[in-house]
Design a protein around this motif. Structure first.
Motif, mmCIF file in Angstrom:
data_model
loop_
_atom_site.group_PDB
_atom_site.id
_atom_site.type_symbol
_atom_site.label_atom_id
_atom_site.label_comp_id
_atom_site.label_asym_id
_atom_site.label_seq_id
_atom_site.Cartn_x
_atom_site.Cartn_y
_atom_site.Cartn_z
ATOM 1 N N SER A 147 0.809 -1.224 0.000
ATOM 2 C CA SER A 147 0.000 0.000 0.000
ATOM 3 C C SER A 147 0.846 1.280 0.000
ATOM 4 O O SER A 147 0.478 2.258 -0.640
ATOM 5 N N LEU A 182 -4.357 -9.138 -1.066
ATOM 6 C CA LEU A 182 -5.039 -8.511 -2.197
ATOM 7 C C LEU A 182 -4.857 -6.990 -2.225
ATOM 8 O O LEU A 182 -4.911 -6.366 -3.283
ATOM 9 N N GLN A 187 -2.662 -2.409 -5.772
ATOM 10 C CA GLN A 187 -1.736 -1.305 -6.048
ATOM 11 C C GLN A 187 -1.313 -1.292 -7.515
ATOM 12 O O GLN A 187 -0.941 -0.259 -8.058
ATOM 13 N N LEU B 215 -17.261 -4.958 -8.237
ATOM 14 C CA LEU B 215 -16.601 -6.263 -8.196
ATOM 15 C C LEU B 215 -17.449 -7.226 -7.376
ATOM 16 O O LEU B 215 -17.711 -6.987 -6.203
ATOM 17 N N TYR B 223 -9.713 -14.804 -4.385
ATOM 18 C CA TYR B 223 -8.997 -13.760 -5.112
ATOM 19 C C TYR B 223 -7.745 -13.460 -4.285
ATOM 20 O O TYR B 223 -7.862 -13.148 -3.097
ATOM 21 N N ALA B 224 -6.578 -13.586 -4.891
ATOM 22 C CA ALA B 224 -5.355 -13.418 -4.104
ATOM 23 C C ALA B 224 -4.194 -12.946 -4.967
ATOM 24 O O ALA B 224 -4.214 -13.069 -6.179
ATOM 25 N N MET B 249 -3.700 -15.027 4.092
ATOM 26 C CA MET B 249 -3.893 -14.025 3.042
ATOM 27 C C MET B 249 -5.327 -13.515 2.948
ATOM 28 O O MET B 249 -5.582 -12.515 2.291
ATOM 29 N N LEU B 256 -12.694 -10.667 1.878
ATOM 30 C CA LEU B 256 -12.387 -9.522 1.019
ATOM 31 C C LEU B 256 -13.523 -8.497 1.042
ATOM 32 O O LEU B 256 -13.291 -7.303 0.900
ATOM 33 N N LEU B 259 -12.978 -6.394 3.998
ATOM 34 C CA LEU B 259 -11.899 -5.424 3.774
ATOM 35 C C LEU B 259 -12.333 -4.296 2.835
ATOM 36 O O LEU B 259 -11.573 -3.359 2.594
ATOM 37 N N LEU B 261 -12.805 -4.588 -0.370
ATOM 38 C CA LEU B 261 -12.232 -4.729 -1.713
ATOM 39 C C LEU B 261 -13.240 -5.328 -2.691
ATOM 40 O O LEU B 261 -13.060 -5.250 -3.900
ATOM 41 N N GLN B 313 -8.486 4.803 -3.453
ATOM 42 C CA GLN B 313 -8.612 4.539 -2.012
ATOM 43 C C GLN B 313 -8.193 3.116 -1.619
ATOM 44 O O GLN B 313 -8.171 2.780 -0.445
ATOM 45 N N PHE B 314 -7.802 2.303 -2.576
ATOM 46 C CA PHE B 314 -7.281 0.972 -2.237
ATOM 47 C C PHE B 314 -5.939 1.106 -1.517
ATOM 48 O O PHE B 314 -5.024 1.763 -2.014
ATOM 49 N N GLY B 315 -5.827 0.460 -0.377
ATOM 50 C CA GLY B 315 -4.548 0.507 0.324
ATOM 51 C C GLY B 315 -4.758 0.862 1.775
ATOM 52 O O GLY B 315 -5.790 1.430 2.156
ATOM 53 N N SER B 316 -3.777 0.495 2.564
ATOM 54 C CA SER B 316 -3.852 0.709 3.993
ATOM 55 C C SER B 316 -2.487 1.186 4.469
ATOM 56 O O SER B 316 -1.504 0.470 4.347
#
Lengths: 303, 319
Positions: A147, A182, A187, B215, B223-224, B249, B256, B259, B261, B313-316
């Motif tokens: 990320s 994921l 990313q 999605l 999904y990985a 994971m 997911l 999360l 996603l 906005q994907f990500g942490s």
């Protein structure tokens, strides 16, 4: 050499890290090891001389791996450079744990490299041409993209967009970071989307692929340069050679997935020696941004 | 007869069903109480299935996602869409049967459908390369997506791949670039995109047709960023730790979704999609119509902007 399966940066992390750290220790404590050996031709090299030639073996031209910060210091003009998004830091959103906790791996990587994550971004100049430049730190968990790397690439793109100045990214990565699962895969889409905006705005993006650039980084931002440049002999690809060998059950051809192979197959525009990187990219950028030719001095270090 | 196409944890159910079949066969000889016995066993089978499927581990779900009898893209195409015309080739090198695509109608509305395609028998498995696309597959996909954009057709993609093919030719022809290019193009396509993970979402090879406005995931799909076996081999140094890697994971639809996603998890029929193709297709059809209905009226500029913001906005991280 290194193996870069889609995710196998870790496999190769062990041997290569040992090698890189050994190099680094020598560079920091010169009295302890004034001499070093070229990993390719075995020549004994005088450390200060090697540093003057940007960690390229003066005897055989072998390009040793270098850290992100040193990379940017060598590349950008001295003086007016400032780091961007330096406080973006990783979190362990999944509480990921394999044989060790992701948190512990992060702390170890941070201690070992002095970086918060695997990408350093700076704004600066190259022969006076203003640019944003990013570089991957391979010693930080194999330069893997999670990320933080994704977010910092986006911030770099945004500064390029605001200031309307070119972006350069030096990749060195085994791929996406497994410990962020994921989130790290996403990313790839995030960075590709941001680069799309840059492309639409007509602002050049030069992607420099260095040893190694594999997996999720290769299959996203690194292959999306308006101009794709590689350092000589870099391993570049999607799947790692070992994985391919196991899949097709045959020995891979010599030079497979090396820069020269990619040039031949049309994946990159040109191969540039690290010692010429600054003037060559300055020349390219000046043309691409309709500027007068930069005042490029003849090179002293190239043998 | 033992069904070879069943997973370990499905075996008790399969055994019961065999017994039911045998009774049915015997029942033809007109014994009186056999029907009661069949009903009793059927109920037992249902309870057993419910019990087993109520507590599946991520690794078991990964196995279901790869179930040899799981419905593939073309199975859904047949059942959900009409007037499908498959369109072939990337116009540059070849046609990759690991990805199928073409125009079709969904309840009469023209759409572009693109999906990974696995093979059912050995011959077809080889033809489809086990659902692992080469660059020409991704280039065909993006060609069809750009066509859909010009023709103002929504795009529906179906994800079901172990990953992009790791081969010599694939590398020579630019596997990385093919995937990267798709990501960039899909982010900006001026038409709605709905992606559904129907089986295995294998990393970059999946994402390359998966950048979307919505999605969806079937409840026993995964999904990985890497297969559980691959992750185990690298981080645990032992492929046998795949179950632990799958757990760590968070590869399941449910995890997911938590999360953020994944937008929606589609329930599968009791015992999984492979137990009832028709019921699964109905659930999927309804979900696709619903997702499209939410998207078709959005102004194009806004749609593209929303997709961009969603990606951003994907990500942490923290700062």
């Amino acid at each position: 050499m290194s193996d870069g399966t889609y995710m196998s940066w870790f496999q190769k992390l062990m041997p290569s890290r040992i090698r890189t750290e050994a190099n680094n220790r020598r560079s920091r404590n010169v009295p302890e090891g004034l001499w070093t050996k070229c990993g390719a031709c075995n020549s004994a090299l005088y450390r200060p001389e090697l540093e003057r030639s940007f960690d390229v073996c003066p005897k055989c031209g072998y390009h040793m791996r270098i850290g992100a910060r040193r990379r940017l210091e060598l590349f950008l003009d001295e003086g007016a450079r400032s780091e961007l998004a330096e406080n973006v830091q990783p979190v362990d959103a999944l509480r990921f744990r394999d044989s060790r906790k992701y948190k512990e791996r992060l702390v170890q990587a941070q201690k070992g490299t002095g970086e918060k994550d695997a990408l350093v971004v700076m704004q600066g100049g190259i022969y006076g041409i203003p640019v944003v430049a990013a570089a991957f730190e391979f010693r930080f968990m194999g330069g893997s993209m999670g990320s933080v790397v994704g977010e910092k690439i986006v911030r770099a793109v945004n500064v390029s967009l605001q200031e309307r100045i070119p972006l350069i990214c030096f990749s060195a990565s085994g791929g996406a970071r497994m410990q962020e699962a994921l989130l790290s895969l996403m990313q790839m889409a995030k960075t590709a989307a941001a680069l799309g905006r840059l492309s639409d705005a007509g602002i050049p993006f030069i992607s420099v692929l260095t040893d190694p650039t594999m997996g999720g980084v290769s299959a996203s931002l690194a292959m999306l340069g308006d101009v794709n440049v590689a350092e000589p002999g870099a391993l570049i690809g999607f799947a790692g050679p070992r994985v391919i060998e196991q899949t097709v059950r045959e020995t891979l051809p010599d030079g497979f997935q090396r820069s020269e192979f990619l040039l031949q197959h049309g994946a990159i525009d040109l191969i540039v020696d690290r010692r010429e990187m600054r003037p060559r990219l300055a020349n390219l950028l000046a043309i691409m941004t309709h500027r007068p030719p930069p005042n490029v001095k003849p090179l002293a270090t190239v043998t | 007869m033992m069904n070879l196409n069943c997973l370990d944890f499905e075996r008790p159910i399969a055994e019961l069903e065999v017994k039911i079949e045998e009774l049915r066969y015997a029942g033809n000889d007109a014994e009186v109480n056999i029907n009661d016995e069949i009903n009793r066993l059927q109920q037992k089978s249902r309870q057993l299935t419910e019990q087993i499927f109520a507590a599946l581990s991520p690794w078991q779900i990964a196995q279901l996602a790869r179930h040899p009898q799981r419905p593939y893209t073309l199975d859904y195409l047949q059942r959900i869409f009409t007037e499908f015309e498959e369109l072939h080739g990337d116009r540059r090198f070849g046609d990759d049967p690991a990805i199928v695509g073409g125009v079709a109608r969904l309840e009469g509305q023209p759409v572009m459908v693109i999906g990974h395609q696995k093979g059912r028998d050995t011959k077809e498995k080889l033809l489809r390369n086990f659902g692992m696309p080469r660059p020409e597959g991704y280039r065909k996909a993006v060609r069809l997506m750009q066509l859909a954009e010009r023709l103002r057709m929504p795009i529906l993609t179906f994800i079901d791949t172990p990953g992009a093919y790791p081969g010599v030719g694939a590398e020579e022809r630019g596997q990385s670039e093919a995937i990267a290019y798709n990501l960039k193009v899909m982010a900006e396509l001026r038409t709605p995109i709905v992606s559904t993970v129907i089986g295995e979402g294998g990393s970059g090879g999946a994402l390359a047709i998966g950048v979307s406005d919505r999605l969806l995931m079937l409840s026993y799909s995964t999904y990985a960023v890497i297969s559980p076996e691959g992750c185990a081999a690298i981080l645990w140094k032992s492929p046998e730790k795949a179950a632990e890697a799958a757990e760590a994971m968070g590869i399941t639809a449910e995890q997911l979704h938590k999360l953020g996603l994944v937008d929606e998890v589609l329930p599968e029929p009791l015992g999984g999609a492979h137990r009832d193709y028709a019921a699964m297709s109905e659930i999927l059809r309804a979900a696709l119509l619903d997702a499209l209905a939410k998207l078709v009226d959005i102004d194009t500029e806004q749609l593209v902007q929303q997709r961009y913001e969603r990606l951003m906005q994907f990500g942490s991280y923290r700062e």
